[in-house]
Design a protein around this motif. Structure first.
Motif, PDB file in Angstrom:
ATOM      1  N   CYS A  70    -129.785  81.603  34.242  1.00  0.00           N
ATOM      2  CA  CYS A  70    -130.219  80.657  33.215  1.00  0.00           C
ATOM      3  C   CYS A  70    -131.241  81.360  32.308  1.00  0.00           C
ATOM      4  O   CYS A  70    -132.409  81.513  32.695  1.00  0.00           O
ATOM      5  CB  CYS A  70    -130.855  79.438  33.874  1.00  0.00           C
ATOM      6  N   TYR A 122    -121.992  82.650  41.823  1.00  0.00           N
ATOM      7  CA  TYR A 122    -122.537  82.992  40.509  1.00  0.00           C
ATOM      8  C   TYR A 122    -121.583  83.802  39.662  1.00  0.00           C
ATOM      9  O   TYR A 122    -121.916  84.184  38.551  1.00  0.00           O
ATOM     10  CB  TYR A 122    -123.872  83.726  40.692  1.00  0.00           C
ATOM     11  N   CYS A 139    -133.482  74.813  31.875  1.00  0.00           N
ATOM     12  CA  CYS A 139    -132.483  74.606  32.962  1.00  0.00           C
ATOM     13  C   CYS A 139    -133.016  73.647  34.009  1.00  0.00           C
ATOM     14  O   CYS A 139    -132.248  72.901  34.615  1.00  0.00           O
ATOM     15  CB  CYS A 139    -132.152  75.943  33.628  1.00  0.00           C
ATOM     16  N   LYS A 174    -119.183  79.713  38.997  1.00  0.00           N
ATOM     17  CA  LYS A 174    -120.409  79.393  38.264  1.00  0.00           C
ATOM     18  C   LYS A 174    -120.287  78.114  37.450  1.00  0.00           C
ATOM     19  O   LYS A 174    -121.219  77.324  37.369  1.00  0.00           O
ATOM     20  CB  LYS A 174    -120.783  80.560  37.365  1.00  0.00           C
ATOM     21  N   ASP A 175    -119.125  77.877  36.855  1.00  0.00           N
ATOM     22  CA  ASP A 175    -118.941  76.699  36.007  1.00  0.00           C
ATOM     23  C   ASP A 175    -118.699  75.420  36.800  1.00  0.00           C
ATOM     24  O   ASP A 175    -118.704  74.334  36.230  1.00  0.00           O
ATOM     25  CB  ASP A 175    -117.775  76.931  35.048  1.00  0.00           C
ATOM     26  N   GLN A 176    -118.494  75.519  38.082  1.00  0.00           N
ATOM     27  CA  GLN A 176    -118.213  74.351  38.923  1.00  0.00           C
ATOM     28  C   GLN A 176    -119.488  73.614  39.349  1.00  0.00           C
ATOM     29  O   GLN A 176    -119.416  72.495  39.836  1.00  0.00           O
ATOM     30  CB  GLN A 176    -117.439  74.763  40.178  1.00  0.00           C
ATOM     31  N   PHE A 177    -120.639  74.245  39.208  1.00  0.00           N
ATOM     32  CA  PHE A 177    -121.896  73.663  39.671  1.00  0.00           C
ATOM     33  C   PHE A 177    -122.877  73.553  38.518  1.00  0.00           C
ATOM     34  O   PHE A 177    -122.823  74.306  37.549  1.00  0.00           O
ATOM     35  CB  PHE A 177    -122.514  74.535  40.773  1.00  0.00           C
ATOM     36  N   GLY A 178    -123.821  72.621  38.669  1.00  0.00           N
ATOM     37  CA  GLY A 178    -124.860  72.465  37.667  1.00  0.00           C
ATOM     38  C   GLY A 178    -125.917  73.550  37.804  1.00  0.00           C
ATOM     39  O   GLY A 178    -126.089  74.154  38.851  1.00  0.00           O
ATOM     40  N   LEU A 179    -126.644  73.792  36.712  1.00  0.00           N
ATOM     41  CA  LEU A 179    -127.662  74.837  36.721  1.00  0.00           C
ATOM     42  C   LEU A 179    -128.792  74.581  37.715  1.00  0.00           C
ATOM     43  O   LEU A 179    -129.241  75.516  38.368  1.00  0.00           O
ATOM     44  CB  LEU A 179    -128.212  75.041  35.315  1.00  0.00           C
ATOM     45  N   PRO A 180    -129.289  73.339  37.860  1.00  0.00           N
ATOM     46  CA  PRO A 180    -130.337  73.143  38.867  1.00  0.00           C
ATOM     47  C   PRO A 180    -129.880  73.525  40.274  1.00  0.00           C
ATOM     48  O   PRO A 180    -130.631  74.144  41.026  1.00  0.00           O
ATOM     49  CB  PRO A 180    -130.661  71.653  38.781  1.00  0.00           C
ATOM     50  N   PHE A 181    -128.639  73.181  40.629  1.00  0.00           N
ATOM     51  CA  PHE A 181    -128.124  73.571  41.939  1.00  0.00           C
ATOM     52  C   PHE A 181    -128.046  75.088  42.063  1.00  0.00           C
ATOM     53  O   PHE A 181    -128.443  75.659  43.080  1.00  0.00           O
ATOM     54  CB  PHE A 181    -126.740  72.969  42.193  1.00  0.00           C
TER      55      PHE A 181
END
Length: 107
Positions: free
Chosen positions: A98, A28, A104, A32-39
């Motif tokens: 989020c 986080y 999100c 943080k930018d490497q993964f989608g928000l739902p994940f």
């Protein structure tokens, strides 16, 4: 039955707390930018679980019940601690991940 060495278990519980903080910082903060928000939202349960397990393990020797009549107060104390940690997770940590939680999740 063998006696459990409290020093070893205390180290394990501290390790779980530190691991949860490291996982939280890595996923986080740095990645943080490497993964989608739902994940990120659903995966946030992993560091929460590790932190709660570590904190309950460290507190257990201090609050464990001594007799049959105190089990209800012990259960209420553990439940109160879990609710406080859960509310911190839901109302403080998740909104930082989020800000618009419903959007999100696609709701």
């Amino acid at each position: 039955m063998s006696k459990i060495n409290y020093g070893t278990t205390k180290k394990i519980y501290w390790f779980l707390i530190i691991l949860s903080i490291i996982i939280g910082y890595v996923f986080y903060g740095a990645l943080k930018d490497q993964f989608g928000l739902p994940f990120l939202i659903f995966f946030s349960g992993v560091p929460f679980l590790l932190f709660v397990t570590g904190s309950f393990g460290l507190m257990w020797p201090k609050i464990k019940p001594e007799g049959d009549e105190v089990y209800i107060s012990h259960a209420l104390l553990i439940g109160l601690l879990f609710i406080v940690l859960f509310f911190i997770h839901v109302w403080i940590i998740l909104p930082r991940i989020c800000p618009d939680f419903g959007a999100c999740l696609g709701v």
